[in-house]
Design a protein around this motif. Structure first.
Motif, mmCIF file in Angstrom:
data_model
loop_
_atom_site.group_PDB
_atom_site.id
_atom_site.type_symbol
_atom_site.label_atom_id
_atom_site.label_comp_id
_atom_site.label_asym_id
_atom_site.label_seq_id
_atom_site.Cartn_x
_atom_site.Cartn_y
_atom_site.Cartn_z
ATOM 1 N N ALA A 267 0.826 -1.213 0.000
ATOM 2 C CA ALA A 267 0.000 0.000 0.000
ATOM 3 C C ALA A 267 0.858 1.259 0.000
ATOM 4 C CB ALA A 267 -0.919 0.012 1.213
ATOM 5 N N ASP A 268 0.436 2.243 -0.770
ATOM 6 C CA ASP A 268 1.089 3.557 -0.756
ATOM 7 C C ASP A 268 0.600 4.389 0.429
ATOM 8 O OD1 ASP A 268 2.510 3.383 -3.384
ATOM 9 O OD2 ASP A 268 0.454 3.157 -4.109
ATOM 10 N N TYR A 269 -0.667 4.187 0.813
ATOM 11 C CA TYR A 269 -1.265 4.962 1.893
ATOM 12 C C TYR A 269 -2.036 4.016 2.812
ATOM 13 C CZ TYR A 269 -0.475 8.543 -1.632
ATOM 14 O OH TYR A 269 0.096 9.339 -2.580
ATOM 15 N N VAL A 270 -2.055 4.353 4.091
ATOM 16 C CA VAL A 270 -2.795 3.562 5.070
ATOM 17 C C VAL A 270 -3.730 4.499 5.826
ATOM 18 C CG1 VAL A 270 -2.659 2.095 7.111
ATOM 19 C CG2 VAL A 270 -0.919 1.896 5.325
ATOM 20 N N LEU A 271 -4.993 4.101 5.923
ATOM 21 C CA LEU A 271 -5.967 4.852 6.714
ATOM 22 C C LEU A 271 -6.212 4.079 8.005
ATOM 23 C CD1 LEU A 271 -7.958 7.317 6.743
ATOM 24 C CD2 LEU A 271 -9.715 5.685 6.034
ATOM 25 N N GLU A 272 -5.935 4.705 9.142
ATOM 26 C CA GLU A 272 -6.209 4.085 10.435
ATOM 27 C C GLU A 272 -7.126 4.996 11.232
ATOM 28 O OE1 GLU A 272 -2.967 3.679 13.079
ATOM 29 O OE2 GLU A 272 -2.606 5.825 13.235
ATOM 30 N N GLY A 273 -7.745 4.454 12.264
ATOM 31 C CA GLY A 273 -8.634 5.281 13.071
ATOM 32 C C GLY A 273 -9.068 4.564 14.332
ATOM 33 N N SER A 274 -9.952 5.218 15.058
ATOM 34 C CA SER A 274 -10.450 4.635 16.303
ATOM 35 C C SER A 274 -11.865 5.116 16.562
ATOM 36 C CB SER A 274 -9.544 5.016 17.481
ATOM 37 O OG SER A 274 -9.606 6.419 17.719
ATOM 38 N N GLN A 275 -12.576 4.368 17.382
ATOM 39 C CA GLN A 275 -13.894 4.776 17.864
ATOM 40 C C GLN A 275 -13.922 4.586 19.380
ATOM 41 O OE1 GLN A 275 -16.420 2.396 14.974
ATOM 42 N NE2 GLN A 275 -17.543 4.328 14.978
ATOM 43 N N GLN A 276 -14.642 5.477 20.044
ATOM 44 C CA GLN A 276 -14.721 5.397 21.504
ATOM 45 C C GLN A 276 -16.145 5.734 21.943
ATOM 46 O OE1 GLN A 276 -11.802 7.762 23.503
ATOM 47 N NE2 GLN A 276 -12.580 7.325 25.537
ATOM 48 N N TYR A 277 -16.778 4.805 22.663
ATOM 49 C CA TYR A 277 -18.150 4.982 23.137
ATOM 50 C C TYR A 277 -18.127 5.103 24.657
ATOM 51 C CZ TYR A 277 -22.997 3.715 24.241
ATOM 52 O OH TYR A 277 -24.280 3.695 24.732
ATOM 53 N N ASP A 278 -18.745 6.164 25.196
ATOM 54 C CA ASP A 278 -18.737 6.387 26.643
ATOM 55 C C ASP A 278 -20.101 6.124 27.278
ATOM 56 O OD1 ASP A 278 -20.299 8.508 25.859
ATOM 57 O OD2 ASP A 278 -18.905 10.070 26.520
ATOM 58 N N GLY A 279 -20.999 5.505 26.513
ATOM 59 C CA GLY A 279 -22.342 5.236 27.015
ATOM 60 C C GLY A 279 -23.357 6.216 26.495
ATOM 61 N N THR A 280 -22.885 7.342 25.984
ATOM 62 C CA THR A 280 -23.789 8.376 25.472
ATOM 63 C C THR A 280 -23.422 8.802 24.058
ATOM 64 O OG1 THR A 280 -24.074 9.228 27.716
ATOM 65 C CG2 THR A 280 -24.765 10.670 25.903
ATOM 66 N N ARG A 281 -22.125 9.066 23.857
ATOM 67 C CA ARG A 281 -21.647 9.582 22.585
ATOM 68 C C ARG A 281 -20.558 8.676 22.011
ATOM 69 N NH1 ARG A 281 -23.507 14.625 21.859
ATOM 70 N NH2 ARG A 281 -22.008 15.090 20.219
ATOM 71 N N VAL A 282 -20.376 8.789 20.697
ATOM 72 C CA VAL A 282 -19.326 8.035 20.005
ATOM 73 C C VAL A 282 -18.379 9.025 19.344
ATOM 74 C CG1 VAL A 282 -18.795 6.402 18.168
ATOM 75 C CG2 VAL A 282 -20.824 6.068 19.582
ATOM 76 N N ARG A 283 -17.100 8.888 19.639
ATOM 77 C CA ARG A 283 -16.073 9.735 19.021
ATOM 78 C C ARG A 283 -15.290 8.893 18.012
ATOM 79 N NH1 ARG A 283 -12.714 13.637 22.682
ATOM 80 N NH2 ARG A 283 -14.719 14.696 22.427
ATOM 81 N N THR A 284 -15.218 9.371 16.791
ATOM 82 C CA THR A 284 -14.492 8.674 15.727
ATOM 83 C C THR A 284 -13.340 9.548 15.254
ATOM 84 O OG1 THR A 284 -16.523 7.589 14.977
ATOM 85 C CG2 THR A 284 -14.675 7.615 13.445
ATOM 86 N N THR A 285 -12.157 8.976 15.150
ATOM 87 C CA THR A 285 -10.999 9.692 14.609
ATOM 88 C C THR A 285 -10.459 8.917 13.414
ATOM 89 O OG1 THR A 285 -9.387 8.553 16.009
ATOM 90 C CG2 THR A 285 -10.371 10.565 16.878
ATOM 91 N N ALA A 286 -9.806 9.600 12.507
ATOM 92 C CA ALA A 286 -9.226 8.957 11.320
ATOM 93 C C ALA A 286 -7.959 9.685 10.930
ATOM 94 C CB ALA A 286 -10.225 8.961 10.171
ATOM 95 N N ARG A 287 -6.965 8.917 10.423
ATOM 96 C CA ARG A 287 -5.701 9.497 9.958
ATOM 97 C C ARG A 287 -5.273 8.796 8.674
ATOM 98 N NH1 ARG A 287 -0.654 9.523 12.995
ATOM 99 N NH2 ARG A 287 -1.128 7.351 13.524
#
Length: 533
Positions: free
Chosen positions: A208-228
């Motif tokens: 691969a020339d490029y890699v997309l990674e990320g994460s998700q985090q759920y605290d019981g109310t909201r979901v935070r998604t990050t990507a790089r």
């Protein structure tokens, strides 16, 4: 080795089951088309198989281009670790040849004394090597390759495992709609879940020339998604973003977030085409990507003329690729619309129509081919045909902001401003590739509906606008009653386009702007703000 097997160095091809296996017996992942291409080459090891034969055998009459074959060849080479292209050889202007390493004989033939034979062989080898180095055409590189890794779950322990791979699944699917690059299958990329390997090593193993990674985090109310988005060779961070949504909006937001990430990644990869070209790494695809990026970053006559010259060369070098014709059709349309190309206008209109049709014929699943056709049809006053072409482009790639933007323009020209603004709203949800283009279109539609104060807010919200957009700004200020600002905007347009007149503007929009009173109102604003008659 069984009689059905072929030793390919790092892998073994079993023709009886049409599968490729590593040395330790594990099956190696190949897309269906790539596997079929490899099997077609394996029918006659050592013999040249033409591109036309591969297309006929693998795609069986479906309309595809040489780019499709090149993508499969590139994937096969990555899996075989054939970086020097000795196992799958390219035979210039003829096709490809499978050369298993075991097919190279080391036996000594009978004949003249060994010393003289060795010397003669060495001389011939040197001559052939020099001829090959100087005469062999440079092989086109494959398209950029992207791997989407499974997003990590950083939720508290009580919520671990609650989130699925929905976002990374959606992103992979959406990116696969872009013909400008290749996306690694999830079966391969997801094997690196929770891997401790460096990102560059993961990229190397996946090819691969490029890699997309990320994460998700759920605290019981909201979901935070990050990507790089990460450069596979240098591990440089090319793009990053973060999204925070309530849980009850997650299903709806996942689709929107995925489209936004896919659009941003697509923009960044397309933008990398010009640096690759400057290093001598050139293909029809890279020329088209560089042209798209160049004109969006710098909407000017200079950029357009560079694009036209490069795409002419692209069509000569890659006659079977759709990228040259569709790119040149778009460039000629822009050139005529803004007076940046000279010559017989009717002849240019006819040529760009033929080029756009050729692009669709060569690659009927390429959304950009239909986008180009729609632009040409609209400029040639077939607005209904243009709308059909734009709708097909959006169907092929719902994440494309400029296909939706073109559809919005066409709908506005025939008076369907509500539908046009709905398309603009869709673009804003998925984040447009280039903000000024969407703001420009939205502001003109708002002017068309009489919402001129809103139009000014939209226009000025963009960080920058090309000089060509000053006509719209002049019309907006004229609508509000800001005469001085309207005339200043028109002077800004005329400074870049000194030969433009109301007559030329009328010739361009007549038959295209068919909504009642729209063309007359626009031309009156152009004249009132200082455009020569």
């Amino acid at each position: 080795m069984k009689s059905s097997e072929i030793d390919l160095g790092a892998a073994v091809l079993d023709r009886s089951v049409s599968r490729l296996f590593s040395r330790d017996g594990n099956e190696l992942e190949l897309r269906h088309q790539s596997r079929e291409v490899l099997m077609a080459l394996a029918k006659a090891p050592g013999e040249i198989v033409s591109q036309d034969t591969l297309i006929e055998d693998v795609w069986q009459g479906r309309a595809v281009t040489a780019d499709s074959v090149a993508q499969c060849i590139a994937e096969i080479r990555r899996v075989l670790e054939d970086s020097d292209k000795r196992i799958v050889e390219t035979v210039p202007r003829q096709g490809y040849r499978l050369v298993p390493p075991s097919a190279v004989s080391t036996d000594e033939p009978d004949g003249p004394p060994r010393g003289r034979l060795a010397l003669l062989a060495l001389v011939l080898l040197c001559v052939c090597a020099l001829a090959f180095a100087f005469l062999r055409p440079t092989e086109s590189p494959g398209p950029p390759v992207i791997a989407v890794l499974p997003f990590e779950d950083f939720s508290p322990p009580e919520y671990q495992g609650y989130l699925s791979d929905a976002v990374s699944d959606n992103i992979t699917t959406l990116l696969a709609l872009y013909p400008q690059f290749v996306v690694i299958s999830q079966r391969s990329s997801f094997t690196f879940r929770d891997s401790d390997l460096a990102m560059s090593e993961i990229a190397e193993r996946l090819g691969a020339d490029y890699v997309l990674e990320g994460s998700q985090q759920y605290d019981g109310t909201r979901v935070r998604t990050t990507a790089r988005l990460i450069d596979g060779a240098t591990e440089a961070n090319l793009w990053a973003d973060e999204f925070d949504v309530p849980l009850n909006e997650l299903l709806r937001a996942n689709s929107r977030i995925s489209r936004k990430i896919a659009g941003a990644v697509g923009e960044r990869v397309v933008d990398m085409a010009e640096p690759r070209m400057s290093e001598g790494d050139v293909s029809a695809l890279l020329i088209a990507n560089a042209a798209q990026s160049r004109i969006m970053r710098n909407f000017s006559r200079e950029s357009l003329l560079i694009n036209i010259a490069e795409q002419e060369q692209s069509m000569r070098d890659y006659p079977d690729s759709a990228w040259g014709p569709l790119g040149q059709a778009l460039s000629l349309r822009i050139g005529l619309r803004y007076g940046w190309v000279e010559g017989d206008q009717e002849a240019i209109r006819q040529r760009m129509h033929e080029l756009a049709r050729r692009g669709v014929e060569l690659d009927p699943n390429n959304f950009l081919a239909f986008h180009a056709l729609g632009r040409v049809l609209m400029f040639n006053r077939d607005v209904d045909g243009a709308i059909s072409a734009f709708r097909r482009a959006v169907e092929l790639n719902p994440s494309s902001s400029f296909a939706r933007n073109a559809l919005a323009q066409a709908l506005a020209f025939i008076g369907k401003t509500d539908e046009a603004l709905e398309e603009i709203a869709s673009i804003e949800l998925i984040d447009p590739l280039y903000g000024h283009d969407t703001n420009w279109t939205k502001a003109r539609i708002q002017w068309q509906t009489g919402a001129c104060d809103e139009a000014l807010d939209t226009f000025t919200a963009a960080p920058s606008m090309p000089a060509a957009a000053n006509k719209t700004l002049a019309a907006i200020h004229h609508c509000i009653g800001n005469s001085e600002k309207a005339e200043a905007a028109m002077r800004g347009f005329l400074s870049e386009n000194p030969d433009w007149t109301v007559s030329r503007e009328r010739a361009v929009i007549t038959g295209m702007w068919t909504a009642s009173g729209l063309a007359d109102r626009w031309l009156a604003a152009m004249s009132a703000t200082g455009m020569p008659l």
